[in-house]
Design an enzyme around this catalytic site. Structure first.
Site, mmCIF file in Angstrom:
data_model
loop_
_atom_site.group_PDB
_atom_site.id
_atom_site.type_symbol
_atom_site.label_atom_id
_atom_site.label_comp_id
_atom_site.label_asym_id
_atom_site.label_seq_id
_atom_site.Cartn_x
_atom_site.Cartn_y
_atom_site.Cartn_z
ATOM 1 N N HIS A 54 23.168 19.802 55.067
ATOM 2 C CA HIS A 54 22.794 20.964 56.187
ATOM 3 C C HIS A 54 23.803 21.861 56.008
ATOM 4 O O HIS A 54 24.537 22.349 56.902
ATOM 5 C CB HIS A 54 23.075 20.024 57.565
ATOM 6 C CG HIS A 54 21.921 19.107 57.645
ATOM 7 N ND1 HIS A 54 21.954 17.768 57.324
ATOM 8 C CD2 HIS A 54 20.888 19.131 58.481
ATOM 9 C CE1 HIS A 54 20.908 17.171 57.683
ATOM 10 N NE2 HIS A 54 20.274 17.905 58.408
ATOM 11 N N GLU A 68 7.023 21.661 55.766
ATOM 12 C CA GLU A 68 7.603 23.181 55.611
ATOM 13 C C GLU A 68 6.421 23.722 54.565
ATOM 14 O O GLU A 68 6.581 24.950 54.649
ATOM 15 C CB GLU A 68 9.027 23.156 54.925
ATOM 16 C CG GLU A 68 9.905 22.699 55.937
ATOM 17 C CD GLU A 68 9.985 21.013 56.328
ATOM 18 O OE1 GLU A 68 9.042 20.410 55.419
ATOM 19 O OE2 GLU A 68 10.827 20.697 57.007
HETATM 20 C C1 LIG Z 1 11.886 18.150 55.145
HETATM 21 C C2 LIG Z 1 12.739 17.826 56.308
HETATM 22 N N1 LIG Z 1 12.282 18.657 57.576
HETATM 23 C C3 LIG Z 1 13.002 18.411 58.762
HETATM 24 C C4 LIG Z 1 13.877 17.659 58.981
HETATM 25 C C5 LIG Z 1 14.554 17.704 60.105
HETATM 26 N N2 LIG Z 1 14.551 16.067 60.749
HETATM 27 C C6 LIG Z 1 15.416 15.249 60.681
HETATM 28 S S1 LIG Z 1 14.858 14.025 60.944
HETATM 29 C C7 LIG Z 1 13.445 14.531 61.748
HETATM 30 C C8 LIG Z 1 12.407 13.895 62.640
HETATM 31 C C9 LIG Z 1 11.937 12.650 61.754
HETATM 32 O O1 LIG Z 1 10.965 11.887 62.558
HETATM 33 P P1 LIG Z 1 10.476 10.504 61.802
HETATM 34 O O2 LIG Z 1 10.226 10.678 60.555
HETATM 35 O O3 LIG Z 1 9.453 9.962 62.716
HETATM 36 O O4 LIG Z 1 11.764 9.435 61.746
HETATM 37 P P2 LIG Z 1 12.763 9.275 62.977
HETATM 38 O O5 LIG Z 1 13.779 9.979 63.150
HETATM 39 O O6 LIG Z 1 11.602 9.075 64.123
HETATM 40 O O7 LIG Z 1 13.171 7.561 62.764
HETATM 41 C C10 LIG Z 1 13.239 16.001 61.522
HETATM 42 C C11 LIG Z 1 12.440 16.836 61.624
HETATM 43 C C12 LIG Z 1 14.401 17.012 57.520
HETATM 44 N N3 LIG Z 1 15.241 15.973 57.544
HETATM 45 N N4 LIG Z 1 13.534 17.109 56.627
#
Ligand SMILES: Cc1ncc(C[n+]2csc(CCOP(=O)(O)OP(=O)(O)O)c2C)c(N)n1
Ligand SMILES: [Mg+2]
Lengths: 328, 323
Positions: free
Chosen positions: A130, A62
């Site tokens: 959220h 972000e």
């Molecule tokens: C700072 C932030 N930005 C965006 C999100 C929204 N978000 C939640 S999970 C996710 C993907 C996370 O991917 P990864 O770190 O690879 O973990 P996975 O879900 O694949 O286990 C996103 C973009 C968030 N929770 N926090």
């Protein structure tokens, strides 16, 4: 002017689509917005229409998204950044507060960008991370405009104005309204709603309900409940909180003599406090009753519906507070 | 690398049971969520069970973990009971978050679990602080935290890993590289070939393991923990795995190629471990059937018990903002 009835969600899509079609400088940048079309599917189909140079998926970053939007704006582009949830604006807070917002003040260069983020609670158990309404964090920062639409027409007209504005604009979409709220939106592509102008969305003589975003919508519902009891509430929808339309608010209070300021964010030091203080300072002699505030609680926003309902102002709580104030 | 004591049969059967239990609990939660009964959205670690189970099993009880939302197995190994998990999912008043927060955001210092929040990866710097406390007090304890590969794109990741390296704290950094960060694949998340390659740049130890091999995860984490305990500083462990369901229950994940899913389905960590145990004569169909019955009974009872618990009362919302 001819109109159609569309959702708040579709109105935002239209604003983005039209601005991108009409101005080649406009591009979108954010997480999961291109291939996936955004977590709320707001930009579904945009990648196909505008291509990957103008609908840009980013890593989870972000701070870099907002910083990059700032740099691109300095180079004459018109970035529209999406932060997946307003709660995560915190991760890009520093550039907004210290860099983006001060550039024009310090060295005279405009920074035309929009940061869109779905904000607010949903009455759907979204929980502490959220559901937040972070407008007051940004309202404190000179150089940032803050827009919070409450109707489909405003969502469209304000977003188009925000994209055309030469300043950084935080555009807090109300995710509660995305698909729930439908309303008339003018066909005319040139339709804009100026930033900084409030709307009287329902006239009334007994008291003024002053709000923005989802709470402006809930105030209309409350006003309908009150009307059935013979209390005529006027609803003032601020639409923009920086800059905010003091004149319309003060004129309404001058007519009704009573003001209830409603916001969903936490009570203490919320934007409602600014409105209430201004009314007290500038319209004291027109008041027939103390200015009242109804807000979210000074607690995190809980997930369980029983707790969330206790946290959130709603039409019944607004009507109860208004009844009380009308009888003061 | 120090010598890792080999797992005895009892340990191996426990690793298997924890993975099975993790999946069974999540499958049941999936069914409840599909009926609209869960508070909040469901995220699972389906297909990734070997990581939280193997890593947590490799630690000592006095060590502290800061797990992510896919780490059901970490909670189970730490002694969180299925009934507590369901109470949490149902937002009950006696649950860990008391209905204020939901999902696997369970935090419990008595079990050495730092509760996560949704903002990614905010547990990482906190785990660094836990490890710093161990170092300052010269305690032979380690902190461990997990995060997805997508979460390594953040500033928080860089700040925390770099600082951990500089301070040489006893911290184990587990990247669960499951091929997707919501709709974003690794190629659009980072420029390098791997996450583990970054270890060198940070000046810490890095290892990459097959994240669907529970014993490989166990060994890597056990080695990292031994090293951290003896002052050797942080280790970055990249576990290669695959997110076998959508990002959350509402994500149909149409962007994931079917072939990728098929390929990884053949490497399912539970099936694989079962086959290995059977090949060594440590497990058979009869035991499998008994385990299935036992888990389904345990989970049915847990759901019933959780269901019978009290819901939060409106006044609860005001409780606990300050200590
Ligand atoms: C700072 C932030 N930005 C965006 C999100 C929204 N978000 C939640 S999970 C996710 C993907 C996370 O991917 P990864 O770190 O690879 O973990 P996975 O879900 O694949 O286990 C996103 C973009 C968030 N929770 N926090
Ligand atoms: Mg991932």
């Amino acid at each position: 002017m001819s109109e159609r009835i569309i959702t708040y969600h579709e109105a935002i899509r239209e604003a983005l689509r039209e601005e991108m079609e009409d101005d080649a400088r406009v591009f979108l940048i954010g997480e999961d917005i291109a291939v996936y079309g955004g977590v709320y599917k707001l930009t579904e189909g945009f990648l196909e229409q505008f291509g990957p140079e103008r609908v840009i998926d980013t890593p989870i970053a972000e701070n870099a998204i907002i910083g990059a939007a700032t740099g691109a704006a300095l180079m004459g582009l018109r970035p529209v950044a999406e932060i997946q949830f307003a709660d995560f604006l915190t991760c890009g807070f520093d550039p907004l507060v210290n860099m983006t917002s001060t550039i024009h003040y310090r060295w005279g260069q405009p920074v035309p960008l929009v940061v869109r983020a779905p904000a607010g609670a949903t009455w759907a158990m979204a929980g502490p991370f959220h559901s937040q309404s972070p407008e007051a964090w940004f309202a404190q920062i000179p150089g940032l405009k803050v827009v919070i639409p409450a109707t489909p027409a405003d969502a469209k007209g304000l977003l188009k104005s925000a994209i055309r504005d030469p300043n950084p604009v935080i555009f807090l979409e109300q995710k509660f309204l995305y698909r729930r709220l439908k309303g008339p939106v003018p066909e005319d592509r040139g339709f804009l709603v100026p930033l900084g102008q409030a709307a009287i969305t329902r006239p009334g003589r007994d008291l003024s309900l002053i709000a923005y975003g989802t709470m402006a919508f809930k105030c209309l519902e409350a006003a309908a409940l009150l009307a059935a009891e013979g209390i005529e509430a006027e609803v003032v929808d601020l639409r923009t909180i920086v800059p905010w339309d003091k004149a319309t608010v003060l004129a309404s209070v001058a007519r009704t003599g009573r003001a209830l300021v409603v916001s969903e964010a936490h009570h203490t030091a919320g934007f409602g406090a600014e409105i209430a203080a201004t009314i007290a300072e500038e319209a004291f002699d027109q008041l027939d009753a103390p200015v009242r505030r109804l807000s979210g609680l000074d607690t995190p926003i809980p997930a369980h519906p029983v707790l969330e309902a206790e946290y959130l102002p709603d039409e019944k709580k607004i009507a109860a507070a208004a009844r009380d104030l009308a009888g003061w | 690398m120090s010598t890792i004591p080999s797992l005895n049969t009892q340990d191996r059967l426990r690793l298997y049971r924890f993975m099975r239990q993790s999946r069974a609990v999540e499958d049941a939660a999936w069914a409840l969520s599909s009926q609209g009964r869960l508070i909040g959205r469901l995220y699972t670690g389906h297909g990734q069970e070997a990581i939280p189970v193997g890593m947590t099993y490799a630690l000592q009880p006095e060590d502290v973990i800061a797990p992510m939302y896919r780490d059901m197995g970490a909670h189970l190994v730490r002694g969180v009971k299925p009934v507590e998990v369901f109470a949490q999912y149902l937002g009950k008043r006696q649950s860990n978050n008391k209905g204020k927060d939901s999902g696997l955001h369970i935090g419990d210092m008595s079990r050495g679990i730092v509760g996560m929040i949704s903002v990614l990866p905010d547990s990482l710097p906190v785990a660094l602080g836990v490890a710093l406390a161990f170092k300052l007090r010269a305690e032979p304890r380690v902190a461990l935290t997990t995060f997805g590969e997508g979460s390594t794109s953040t500033g928080a990741f860089h700040e925390a890993v770099n600082m951990a390296a500089v301070m040489k704290v006893p911290l184990i950094l587990i990247c669960e590289n499951n091929g997707w960060a919501l709709s974003t694949p690794p190629a659009r998340e980072y420029g390098g070939q791997s996450i583990v390659a970054r270890a060198e740049g940070y000046g810490i130890r890095g290892v990459q393991v097959d994240g669907n091999d529970v014993e490989a995860v166990y060994s890597a984490v056990r080695a990292a923990a031994d090293r951290a305990r003896s002052g050797g500083g942080p280790t970055l462990v990249e576990c290669l795995t695959m997110r076998m369901k959508g990002h959350s229950i509402i994500d149909a994940a149409e962007y994931v190629p079917r072939e990728q899913l098929a390929e990884w389905a053949a490497r399912d960590p539970i099936q694989r471990y079962r086959a290995a145990l059977e090949a060594e004569g440590l497990w058979d169909e009869g035991q499998e059937a008994r385990l299935s019955a036992e888990l389904s009974d345990e989970i049915d009872r847990a759901i019933q018990e959780a269901d019978a618990m009290e819901d939060p009362q409106p006044a609860d919302v005001y409780e606990g903002v300050f200590a």
